[in-house]
Design a protein around this motif. Sequence first.
Motif, short mmCIF file in Angstrom:
data_model
loop_
_atom_site.label_atom_id
_atom_site.label_comp_id
_atom_site.label_asym_id
_atom_site.label_seq_id
_atom_site.Cartn_x
_atom_site.Cartn_y
_atom_site.Cartn_z
N GLY A 293 0.72 -1.22 -0.08
CA GLY A 293 0.19 0.10 -0.04
C GLY A 293 0.86 1.07 0.12
N SER A 294 1.87 1.48 -0.90
CA SER A 294 2.60 2.53 -0.95
C SER A 294 2.87 3.07 -2.52
CB SER A 294 3.83 2.47 -0.15
OG SER A 294 4.81 1.59 -0.89
N LEU A 295 3.22 4.18 -2.49
CA LEU A 295 3.65 4.79 -3.84
C LEU A 295 4.94 3.94 -4.58
CD1 LEU A 295 3.21 8.37 -3.51
CD2 LEU A 295 1.78 6.94 -5.07
N LEU A 296 6.09 3.39 -3.71
CA LEU A 296 6.90 2.67 -4.02
C LEU A 296 6.58 1.28 -4.48
CD1 LEU A 296 9.79 2.34 -4.23
CD2 LEU A 296 10.12 1.60 -1.82
N ALA A 297 5.52 0.62 -3.81
CA ALA A 297 5.10 -0.54 -4.35
C ALA A 297 4.49 -0.42 -5.75
CB ALA A 297 4.07 -1.09 -3.09
N LEU A 298 3.81 0.62 -5.88
CA LEU A 298 3.20 0.88 -6.91
C LEU A 298 4.13 1.24 -8.41
CD1 LEU A 298 -0.03 2.66 -6.82
CD2 LEU A 298 0.10 0.33 -6.78
N ASP A 299 5.33 1.51 -7.89
CA ASP A 299 6.37 1.98 -8.87
C ASP A 299 6.95 0.70 -9.18
OD1 ASP A 299 6.40 4.48 -9.16
OD2 ASP A 299 7.66 4.97 -7.21
N TYR A 300 6.98 -0.29 -8.38
CA TYR A 300 7.68 -1.56 -8.73
C TYR A 300 6.73 -2.56 -9.57
CZ TYR A 300 11.36 -1.34 -5.19
OH TYR A 300 12.68 -1.05 -4.68
N LEU A 301 5.36 -2.26 -9.26
CA LEU A 301 4.35 -2.90 -10.13
C LEU A 301 4.39 -2.39 -11.51
CD1 LEU A 301 1.47 -3.19 -7.67
CD2 LEU A 301 2.78 -5.06 -8.49
N LYS A 302 4.66 -1.29 -11.60
CA LYS A 302 4.65 -0.43 -12.97
C LYS A 302 5.93 -1.15 -13.72
CE LYS A 302 5.79 4.14 -14.77
NZ LYS A 302 5.88 5.68 -14.62
N LYS A 303 7.07 -0.95 -13.10
CA LYS A 303 8.31 -1.66 -13.64
C LYS A 303 7.90 -3.26 -14.03
CE LYS A 303 11.77 1.13 -11.36
NZ LYS A 303 12.75 1.08 -10.11
N GLY A 304 7.11 -4.03 -13.23
CA GLY A 304 6.95 -5.27 -13.58
C GLY A 304 5.98 -5.47 -14.60
N LEU A 305 5.34 -4.43 -15.17
CA LEU A 305 4.55 -4.43 -16.51
C LEU A 305 5.57 -4.46 -17.67
CD1 LEU A 305 1.85 -1.80 -15.76
CD2 LEU A 305 1.64 -4.36 -16.11
N GLU A 306 6.74 -4.43 -17.53
CA GLU A 306 7.72 -4.52 -18.67
C GLU A 306 8.20 -6.12 -18.73
OE1 GLU A 306 11.21 -2.42 -17.32
OE2 GLU A 306 9.95 -0.44 -17.29
N SER A 307 7.56 -6.96 -18.06
CA SER A 307 7.77 -8.06 -18.26
C SER A 307 7.15 -8.63 -19.45
CB SER A 307 7.26 -9.04 -17.14
OG SER A 307 6.94 -10.30 -17.41
N SER A 308 7.55 -9.84 -20.31
CA SER A 308 7.01 -10.22 -21.42
C SER A 308 6.12 -11.35 -21.45
CB SER A 308 8.22 -10.75 -22.31
OG SER A 308 9.06 -11.72 -21.90
N ASP A 309 6.06 -11.69 -19.80
CA ASP A 309 5.18 -12.74 -19.64
C ASP A 309 3.71 -12.36 -19.43
OD1 ASP A 309 3.39 -14.58 -18.10
OD2 ASP A 309 5.32 -15.84 -17.55
N ILE A 310 2.55 -12.54 -20.21
CA ILE A 310 1.22 -12.14 -20.30
C ILE A 310 0.89 -12.52 -19.17
CG2 ILE A 310 0.35 -14.05 -21.44
CD1 ILE A 310 -1.21 -12.05 -23.14
N THR A 311 0.90 -13.37 -18.25
CA THR A 311 0.24 -13.73 -17.26
C THR A 311 0.55 -13.01 -15.90
OG1 THR A 311 0.11 -16.05 -17.81
CG2 THR A 311 -0.35 -15.65 -15.55
N VAL A 312 1.75 -12.64 -15.87
CA VAL A 312 2.59 -11.43 -14.94
C VAL A 312 1.75 -10.61 -15.11
CG1 VAL A 312 4.63 -10.38 -14.34
CG2 VAL A 312 4.67 -12.89 -14.71
N SER A 313 1.94 -9.72 -16.46
CA SER A 313 1.16 -8.55 -16.82
C SER A 313 -0.22 -8.53 -16.46
CB SER A 313 1.34 -7.93 -18.03
OG SER A 313 2.74 -7.96 -18.47
N GLU A 314 -1.10 -9.62 -16.47
CA GLU A 314 -2.26 -9.59 -16.20
C GLU A 314 -2.60 -9.55 -14.86
OE1 GLU A 314 -6.23 -12.35 -17.66
OE2 GLU A 314 -4.16 -12.99 -17.98
N GLU A 315 -1.68 -10.07 -14.14
CA GLU A 315 -1.62 -10.24 -12.36
C GLU A 315 -1.81 -8.70 -11.89
OE1 GLU A 315 -2.84 -11.47 -9.20
OE2 GLU A 315 -2.96 -12.59 -10.64
N ILE A 316 -0.71 -8.09 -12.46
CA ILE A 316 -0.36 -6.67 -12.19
C ILE A 316 -1.27 -5.73 -12.45
CG2 ILE A 316 1.29 -4.62 -12.60
CD1 ILE A 316 3.42 -6.90 -13.07
N ILE A 317 -1.97 -5.86 -13.72
CA ILE A 317 -3.31 -5.04 -14.06
C ILE A 317 -4.34 -5.15 -13.05
CG2 ILE A 317 -4.79 -4.40 -15.82
CD1 ILE A 317 -2.68 -5.40 -17.93
N ALA A 318 -4.53 -6.33 -12.83
CA ALA A 318 -5.62 -6.67 -11.84
C ALA A 318 -5.50 -6.10 -10.45
CB ALA A 318 -5.71 -8.42 -11.82
#
Length: 398
Positions: A293-318
């Motif tokens: 629950g912090s801005l830093l956590a969202l920053d990490y999730l934003k970086k995680g969207l750079e993953s090429s794994d579609i399932t990972v990206s889908e989970e982050i978006i969710a």
Amino acid sequence: MLETLDAIASAVTQADWILVNQQLQQLLDKKDATQADDNELEQAVAIAMQVMRVGDFQTRWDVAKIFPKIGEKSIVPLLEILEDELADFEIRWFALRILGEFNQPEIIMSLVKLLEQTQEEDLAMMSAQILAKIGKPAITALIELVKPDKSRLLAVKALAQIRHSEVIEPLLLVVNDSIPEVRFTAIEALSSFHQKSLIPVFIKALKDPEAKVRKEAIIALKMRAYLKQEFDLVNHLQPLLYDMNSEVCQQAILALGCMKDDVAMMALFKILNFHNTALFLKQEAIRALNWSGSLLALDYLKKGLESSDITVSEEIIAVLGRPESAELNSYATSILINFLHSQREITHKSQIKLAIATSLGELGDLRALPYLEKLALDDDSRVKLYAKAAIKSVNSEQ
């Protein structure tokens, strides 16, 4: 007493169970059972047991009051019924209820076995309640049973059922036992006590050779996140993210998510990006980052969207659609809009567009409307449907 027993036996042959019960009760009220000889007591037990086997519920309820008056001679036949898995449930229930009136070690051990083996939830629940009710006398008896190898495990399991501070000391004696199940049971039981003095015990158990002991130690420390700085919990937990056992890794991820700590979040992001991390653990790391629950956590999730794994990206978006605080809604919306606007190849996948539409709808930010309107014109009918539903959701929140 023998003449009276003969009269009761006569009533037994006539199957007059009410009379049998009354006469047994009167007999034991008149004469202290401890003054009777063994033969008389055994006959009294045998008659009472017969009533138990053939009587109705009320008769059994009434005769159950007699056994404690008969005394310890009742224990063995009652234990035989309790441990007979083929016996009628109601009779076993009564046997268990009666045995709860005695504070003998053999009864305590039998209760533990029952807890371990029975498929009957009511019997297991009553066993745990009786152990807790016995309390201090049970602890005293069980401490002696912890010493011999053959009874140690069951004794420790029995102590674990008694959530009383007096079990802490005997449990501490076995946290380094040679039997893994003993160590696990001790750590699990100790985790329900919140003394600071136990934290070093849990930290040491993080290096136990048995996976389930390590896992239980992590769970114990997870519940004590408020002590993270005093005991440097994050640094102790980090190595477990790379444990050989996936369940241990999973618990380490959950624990670090509870720490709500910058170093913990960085460690979670690293495990998310580690190429050897199993997919389900990456998904756990994503959810744990969101819990932070912090801005830093969202920053990490934003970086995680750079993953090429579609399932990972889908989970982050969710999870971005379900931030832990309303204050993070705006930033989460910006991340999703920018990701969709990036036109990366993955953003053209229908399942990604579906996930984005759903999350933008949940966030309810007006800035999302132009992007949702565009998705409502998508070639995929499901994307259209989800986008239109999201538009309605955003508009309804204004």
